[in-house]
Design an enzyme around this catalytic site. Structure first.
Site, PDB file in Angstrom:
ATOM      1  N   HIS A   1      34.958  31.786  48.667  1.00  0.00           N
ATOM      2  CA  HIS A   1      36.083  31.589  47.746  1.00  0.00           C
ATOM      3  C   HIS A   1      36.990  32.812  47.647  1.00  0.00           C
ATOM      4  O   HIS A   1      37.948  32.821  46.879  1.00  0.00           O
ATOM      5  CB  HIS A   1      35.542  31.233  46.353  1.00  0.00           C
ATOM      6  CG  HIS A   1      36.536  30.603  45.440  1.00  0.00           C
ATOM      7  ND1 HIS A   1      36.935  31.177  44.248  1.00  0.00           N
ATOM      8  CD2 HIS A   1      37.232  29.443  45.534  1.00  0.00           C
ATOM      9  CE1 HIS A   1      37.811  30.398  43.646  1.00  0.00           C
ATOM     10  NE2 HIS A   1      38.019  29.335  44.404  1.00  0.00           N
TER      11      HIS A   1
ATOM     12  N   ASP B   1      42.787  45.361  25.685  1.00  0.00           N
ATOM     13  CA  ASP B   1      43.465  46.458  24.983  1.00  0.00           C
ATOM     14  C   ASP B   1      44.602  47.076  25.794  1.00  0.00           C
ATOM     15  O   ASP B   1      44.906  48.272  25.640  1.00  0.00           O
ATOM     16  CB  ASP B   1      42.450  47.539  24.593  1.00  0.00           C
ATOM     17  CG  ASP B   1      41.457  47.047  23.550  1.00  0.00           C
ATOM     18  OD1 ASP B   1      41.675  45.951  22.996  1.00  0.00           O
ATOM     19  OD2 ASP B   1      40.455  47.752  23.307  1.00  0.00           O
TER      20      ASP B   1
ATOM     21  N   LYS C   1      39.920  35.526  48.498  1.00  0.00           N
ATOM     22  CA  LYS C   1      41.262  35.546  49.089  1.00  0.00           C
ATOM     23  C   LYS C   1      41.623  37.014  49.291  1.00  0.00           C
ATOM     24  O   LYS C   1      41.945  37.716  48.329  1.00  0.00           O
ATOM     25  CB  LYS C   1      42.309  34.880  48.179  1.00  0.00           C
ATOM     26  CG  LYS C   1      42.087  33.383  47.944  1.00  0.00           C
ATOM     27  CD  LYS C   1      41.397  33.119  46.659  1.00  0.00           C
ATOM     28  CE  LYS C   1      41.241  31.620  46.416  1.00  0.00           C
ATOM     29  NZ  LYS C   1      40.267  31.333  45.357  1.00  0.00           N
TER      30      LYS C   1
ATOM     31  N   LYS D   1      43.560  33.984  37.690  1.00  0.00           N
ATOM     32  CA  LYS D   1      42.324  34.426  37.056  1.00  0.00           C
ATOM     33  C   LYS D   1      42.533  35.883  36.632  1.00  0.00           C
ATOM     34  O   LYS D   1      42.607  36.779  37.476  1.00  0.00           O
ATOM     35  CB  LYS D   1      41.133  34.342  38.017  1.00  0.00           C
ATOM     36  CG  LYS D   1      40.926  32.947  38.667  1.00  0.00           C
ATOM     37  CD  LYS D   1      41.611  32.855  39.995  1.00  0.00           C
ATOM     38  CE  LYS D   1      41.151  31.692  40.872  1.00  0.00           C
ATOM     39  NZ  LYS D   1      41.095  30.394  40.333  1.00  0.00           N
TER      40      LYS D   1
ATOM     41  N   ASP E   1      45.626  47.487  58.558  1.00  0.00           N
ATOM     42  CA  ASP E   1      45.529  48.882  58.993  1.00  0.00           C
ATOM     43  C   ASP E   1      44.643  49.722  58.083  1.00  0.00           C
ATOM     44  O   ASP E   1      44.843  50.943  57.980  1.00  0.00           O
ATOM     45  CB  ASP E   1      46.925  49.514  59.088  1.00  0.00           C
ATOM     46  CG  ASP E   1      47.760  48.911  60.215  1.00  0.00           C
ATOM     47  OD1 ASP E   1      47.169  48.298  61.126  1.00  0.00           O
ATOM     48  OD2 ASP E   1      48.992  49.050  60.184  1.00  0.00           O
TER      49      ASP E   1
ATOM     50  N   HIS F   1      46.639  28.730  37.946  1.00  0.00           N
ATOM     51  CA  HIS F   1      45.487  29.043  38.796  1.00  0.00           C
ATOM     52  C   HIS F   1      45.117  30.519  38.739  1.00  0.00           C
ATOM     53  O   HIS F   1      44.142  30.946  39.357  1.00  0.00           O
ATOM     54  CB  HIS F   1      45.806  28.623  40.241  1.00  0.00           C
ATOM     55  CG  HIS F   1      44.633  28.546  41.135  1.00  0.00           C
ATOM     56  ND1 HIS F   1      44.502  29.322  42.279  1.00  0.00           N
ATOM     57  CD2 HIS F   1      43.510  27.789  41.079  1.00  0.00           C
ATOM     58  CE1 HIS F   1      43.365  29.036  42.879  1.00  0.00           C
ATOM     59  NE2 HIS F   1      42.737  28.117  42.178  1.00  0.00           N
TER      60      HIS F   1
END
EC number: 2.7.8.-
Length: 486
Positions: free
Chosen positions: A224, A411, A226, A406, A231, A404
């Protein structure tokens, strides 16, 4: 003959109950959360054959024999690489803010290295901006490009990224692409996989879905993450898959997907590179440890950039660390806590931590999509609303598409962004990645993004919520009972 059939019948019945007893004993002997164990037992006793098959298929964490052997074999060299990296003392942060200190110590003790400093971060919230920036970086790449995505959906600007990646491979840039088999099924059924391989890109189909091996490895264990590394200096991660939202799941009835990605320059690319190296070796058996950070191109002064810790999860990585990180961040909050997630099915511990934060005076907000592409998770999420509202948590329902992103902001200083949903699958099963950033400047940028989400959301009214129809309450409780399995 009658006696024979009688004996066979009794043997079948005996075997049936022995099988149920055996699976029951296995569930009880495993050290798992009580709600999860109870949910599995209920399924097995109500629908014995279905429950047993389901448990043997997805009830336990099976990486597969070959991958498990590779995971064990890679750790000596990986541990040595991490130990050698510690000699580059100039890249590691020596101190953190008070709100981030406990979390960074947890990550250092469990992962073996401290957070890295001297990174430059840029938040990208528009899919076109993400892909255009990525295409520019690919075109300027000089040595290597590594990518991993859960979903690669052909169409729109995703095809432009593919074209730029193939062009890079043709000019002798070493390109590797790992895609989840289930999430990227459309990609592997399209001509793009063959086109990329013909261009010289190493394309790997991770965690192949094979029903013939359903009892040997969990088919719902997914890659899952991404991530993009270029380089060994530039890196991307966040919630966005390689899809153009104008073409992706348009018939789902939830609107366009809304995501957030972080583009980074600095030694964090090396930290993410070792995560990619582990994934690649587990999947292919080939070792591709990244080089150490290049002191000639990276600034390492504390004031020059952001301090980041990279948390990786999944089989072979520190168990339960992302869950621990979320708990630590939640308990560290003193003023406010903002969470965004598309799928909200928290553990009992995380739910308790969130409610406790609100009850001790922290301004707690959770931003969720009003419409969800998962019917099961959508109903299960609603089952937690009453307890959250009673504790004083503000729940915002985003109306501008499927949110979508996350993210967690504590603070205004401690930020968590990445691929992890606040659900059981992300917390304990899938291969995920989260960035922990200790920086007020980045916190201000993330706060601006979250404020924009709130401006496009509707605040859930606790007085109206308690008046919802009885059938909705019953449906919520039904899915709540099975939430440990979602």
């Amino acid at each position: 003959m009658t006696t024979f059939y009688t004996v066979v019948s009794w043997l079948v019945i005996l075997g049936y109950w022995v099988l149920i007893a055996g699976v029951t004993l296995r569930i009880l002997m495993k050290r798992r959360a009580v709600p999860s164990a109870m949910a599995w037992l209920l399924i097995i006793y109500i629908l014995p054959l279905v429950g047993i098959i389901a448990y043997l298929s997805v009830g336990e964490l099976h990486l597969g024999k070959r991958r498990a052997e590779r995971a064990r074999a890679m750790w000596p060299s990986t541990a040595k690489w991490l130990n050698d990296l510690k000699a580059c003392k100039h890249i590691f942060a020596q101190e953190n803010s008070s709100v981030a200190s406990s979390l960074f110590k947890l990550c250092e003790r469990r992962q073996g290295i401290a957070g890295v400093k001297g990174n430059q971060l840029q938040l990208l919230t528009d899919s076109d901006d993400v892909m255009q920036a990525l295409i520019r970086d690919i075109q300027l790449a000089r040595h290597n490009i590594e990518m991993v995505f859960y979903i690669w959906q052909p169409g729109g600007m995703a095809d432009q990224v593919a074209e730029s990646l193939m062009a890079a491979a043709r000019r002798d840039i070493h390109c590797r692409l790992m895609l989840d088999s289930a999430g990227s099924v459309a990609f592997f059924r399209s001509p793009w996989a063959a086109m990329m391989r013909n261009a010289g890109i190493e394309v790997v189909e991770a965690l192949k879905v094979n029903l013939m091996r359903v009892f040997l490895r969990r088919m719902d264990l997914r890659q899952h993450r991404k991530m993009v590394m270029i380089d060994n200096y530039i890196a991307y991660t966040g919630s966005m898959n390689m899809v153009d939202p104008r073409f992706f799941k348009q018939d789902a009835g939830v609107g366009q997907w809304v995501d957030l990605m972080a583009r980074m320059e600095g030694p964090v690319a090396t930290a993410m590179g070792i995560v990619y190296s582990c994934d690649w070796e587990i999947e292919t058996g080939k070792r591709i440890l990244p080089p150490p950070p290049d002191v000639n191109i990276m600034p390492f002064e504390q004031a020059s950039g952001h301090t980041i810790h990279t948390i990786a999860s999944g089989p072979g990585f520190p168990e339960d660390l992302i869950h621990q990180a979320l708990l630590t961040a939640t308990y560290a909050a003193r003023e406010y806590l903002i969470m965004t997630t598309p799928y909200f099915v928290p553990s009992d511990d995380l739910l308790h931590a969130i409610c406790t934060a609100a009850q001790r005076g922290v301004d707690v907000s959770i931003i969720l999509p009003r419409k969800n592409d998962s019917l099961l998770v959508g109903w299960a999420s609603r089952a937690f609303f009453s307890e959250l509202l009673a504790a004083g948590v503000k729940i915002y329902q985003f109306e501008g598409g499927l949110l979508h992103t996350k993210s967690v902001l504590v603070d205004g200083e401690l930020s968590l962004v990445g691929t992890v949903n606040l659900d059981m699958r992300s917390l304990w099963l899938n291969f995920e990645i989260t960035l922990v950033i200790d920086d007020t400047g980045f916190g201000a940028d993330l706060a601006a993004v979250q404020d924009d989400y709130i401006s496009r959301s509707r605040l859930l009214d606790a007085r109206l919520w308690v008046k919802r129809p009885l059938w909705q309450r019953i449906t919520e409780r039904l899915f709540y009972f099975f939430s440990p399995l979602l």
